[in-house]
Design a protein around this motif. Sequence first.
Motif, mmCIF file in Angstrom:
data_model
loop_
_atom_site.group_PDB
_atom_site.id
_atom_site.type_symbol
_atom_site.label_atom_id
_atom_site.label_comp_id
_atom_site.label_asym_id
_atom_site.label_seq_id
_atom_site.Cartn_x
_atom_site.Cartn_y
_atom_site.Cartn_z
ATOM 1 N N UNK A 120 0.812 -1.218 0.000
ATOM 2 C CA UNK A 120 0.000 0.000 0.000
ATOM 3 C C UNK A 120 0.846 1.268 0.000
ATOM 4 N N UNK A 121 1.997 1.232 0.641
ATOM 5 C CA UNK A 121 2.781 2.442 0.872
ATOM 6 C C UNK A 121 3.923 2.663 -0.126
ATOM 7 N N UNK A 122 4.291 1.649 -0.885
ATOM 8 C CA UNK A 122 5.503 1.735 -1.697
ATOM 9 C C UNK A 122 5.423 2.783 -2.802
ATOM 10 N N UNK A 123 4.207 3.191 -3.175
ATOM 11 C CA UNK A 123 4.054 4.173 -4.247
ATOM 12 C C UNK A 123 3.896 5.602 -3.751
ATOM 13 N N UNK A 124 3.952 5.811 -2.449
ATOM 14 C CA UNK A 124 3.743 7.143 -1.869
ATOM 15 C C UNK A 124 5.106 7.773 -1.586
ATOM 16 N N UNK A 125 5.563 8.724 -2.386
ATOM 17 C CA UNK A 125 6.932 9.233 -2.225
ATOM 18 C C UNK A 125 7.158 10.070 -0.979
ATOM 19 N N UNK A 126 6.081 10.551 -0.350
ATOM 20 C CA UNK A 126 6.259 11.400 0.829
ATOM 21 C C UNK A 126 6.471 10.602 2.108
ATOM 22 N N UNK A 127 6.292 9.282 2.048
ATOM 23 C CA UNK A 127 6.519 8.444 3.219
ATOM 24 C C UNK A 127 7.647 7.464 2.912
ATOM 25 N N UNK A 128 8.262 6.956 3.955
ATOM 26 C CA UNK A 128 9.339 5.985 3.767
ATOM 27 C C UNK A 128 8.706 4.606 3.678
ATOM 28 N N UNK A 129 8.120 4.333 2.524
ATOM 29 C CA UNK A 129 7.370 3.106 2.343
ATOM 30 C C UNK A 129 8.122 2.019 1.602
ATOM 31 N N UNK A 130 9.366 2.296 1.219
ATOM 32 C CA UNK A 130 10.186 1.294 0.530
ATOM 33 C C UNK A 130 11.374 0.923 1.419
ATOM 34 N N UNK A 131 12.172 -0.022 0.981
ATOM 35 C CA UNK A 131 13.214 -0.571 1.853
ATOM 36 C C UNK A 131 14.463 0.301 1.958
ATOM 37 N N UNK A 132 14.755 1.107 0.934
ATOM 38 C CA UNK A 132 15.991 1.891 0.879
ATOM 39 C C UNK A 132 17.228 0.998 1.011
ATOM 40 N N UNK A 148 -2.495 11.321 -7.628
ATOM 41 C CA UNK A 148 -2.821 10.009 -7.089
ATOM 42 C C UNK A 148 -1.901 9.608 -5.946
ATOM 43 N N UNK A 149 -0.595 9.870 -6.115
ATOM 44 C CA UNK A 149 0.374 9.348 -5.152
ATOM 45 C C UNK A 149 0.965 10.415 -4.219
ATOM 46 N N UNK A 150 0.682 11.675 -4.489
ATOM 47 C CA UNK A 150 1.154 12.764 -3.622
ATOM 48 C C UNK A 150 0.010 13.761 -3.455
ATOM 49 N N UNK A 151 -1.083 13.266 -2.880
ATOM 50 C CA UNK A 151 -2.354 14.001 -2.893
ATOM 51 C C UNK A 151 -2.264 15.390 -2.273
ATOM 52 N N UNK A 152 -1.565 15.524 -1.168
ATOM 53 C CA UNK A 152 -1.424 16.829 -0.514
ATOM 54 C C UNK A 152 -0.170 17.568 -0.959
ATOM 55 N N UNK A 153 0.551 16.974 -1.892
ATOM 56 C CA UNK A 153 1.745 17.634 -2.403
ATOM 57 C C UNK A 153 2.897 17.696 -1.409
ATOM 58 N N UNK A 154 2.901 16.808 -0.431
ATOM 59 C CA UNK A 154 3.963 16.844 0.582
ATOM 60 C C UNK A 154 5.342 16.633 -0.036
#
Length: 475
Positions: free
Chosen positions: A225-237, A406-412
Amino acid sequence: MTQPVNLVWFRQDLRIKDNPALQAAVDAGAIVPVFIKDITIHTDEQPGGAANWWLHHSLNALNNKLNGHLQVFEGDPRTILPELVSAFNAKAVFWNRCYEPAAIERDTVIKHALKEAGCVVSSFNASLLWEPMSIRKQDGGVYKVFTPYYRKGCLQATSPRYPIAAPETINFANVSSIGLAIDSLNLLPTLDWASEFYDHWQPGEEGAAAQLSEFISNAAKGYEDQRNIPSVKGTSHLSPHLHFGEISPNQVWYALNDAFNQPDNTHLDCFLSELGWREFSYYLLYHFPTLPTDNFNPQFNHFRWRDDETGFKAWSKGQTGIPIVDAGMRELWQTGYMHNRVRMIVGSFLVKNLLIDWRKGERWFWDCLLDADRASNAASWQWVAGSGADAAPYFRIFNPVLQGEKFDKQGEYVKKYCPELAKIPDKYIHKPWEAPPNIMAYAGVILGKNYPKPIVDLKASRQRALDAFADTKGK
């Protein structure tokens, strides 16, 4: 009786744990650990500035793990390794295999020369879950589509090797140090453009372990669910740690399986398939060595890319006037990294909206990414361009405005890397050119002055790309 001396040649395996070559060398006797900066690699394949920054710190971390015994050299490994065998009276050389075409050719020459001289040479797989020569279709052919490669080829093959622990003790050979200081390799930039990297990354084996632990404790639980949201650390790095071999894919594979071993865990399956895509990239590079330079689909050899240096410069500097594209390119410059979803967006914009050759984007990423990886970089750029294996269809053109909404709805994410847009309301953050004058005045944004006007019309450029790609497909 003097114990046999064994050379361990470190390359893309800068770790102590789960290092088969190191363990085998330790089992055979006293070791001399060696790293060689290969200056004979073609200029286009030499690590970029960001990757060299990482390599400098990773080598220091490895040297600390080896209690200062790492011997560092610069030059041609074809010459240096035989000289070291003679200098240290080594009986055997151990290394973990690399899979880039130039490295395979080099290592084959070295192995033959050392064996001819009476030296034992042993090589191991330490960087892939499944080696590319071991996965074939039922008819013996090579997979060209990811899903059957991964689901039928890999997951139906032998399970990945279980990771091994670090050697209990390492007996370092009592030899003089004849190597260079790591600093003398001049891997760090002369201008301090990498200063912000330190805020985001910890190169080295300990940093890799800490990053894996953080991922398992946090983002892995909601990865799908989170891996496509660039404003959160949703991937492994984990990608730079994997590239430099500070952690093995085997360690990651089993750590995730052990942590989330529940039936039908879609988050786990989704993440493991991303490891599978890394494997597929190396598989393609191994079987199709020209992947970084030549169109995988030869129909694209007829494609007429635009020569647009102005557009390329605007793209590379994050000044296209398309907020999510600019945010991605600025993230790359500031952190040496870019969120994977945004990589696809900026790649599509370059190749399809600007019609600039994918190879120019591949080269820019190669120089700027800390995780710049020969296989993954080439395979991913060709996928975005539509010229690669299992590529996105030519008519799939990412709309950066819709992707942002879609993936940065609030533009964070945009506001973080494009702070001049911070006061733009969410409704217009991904398309400020549509905002009414009073809103732009309130936000303090003047298009063309303190933020660029779009360098291309998205609708018109999309149609231009569709026409150009359709024409190519007909040839």
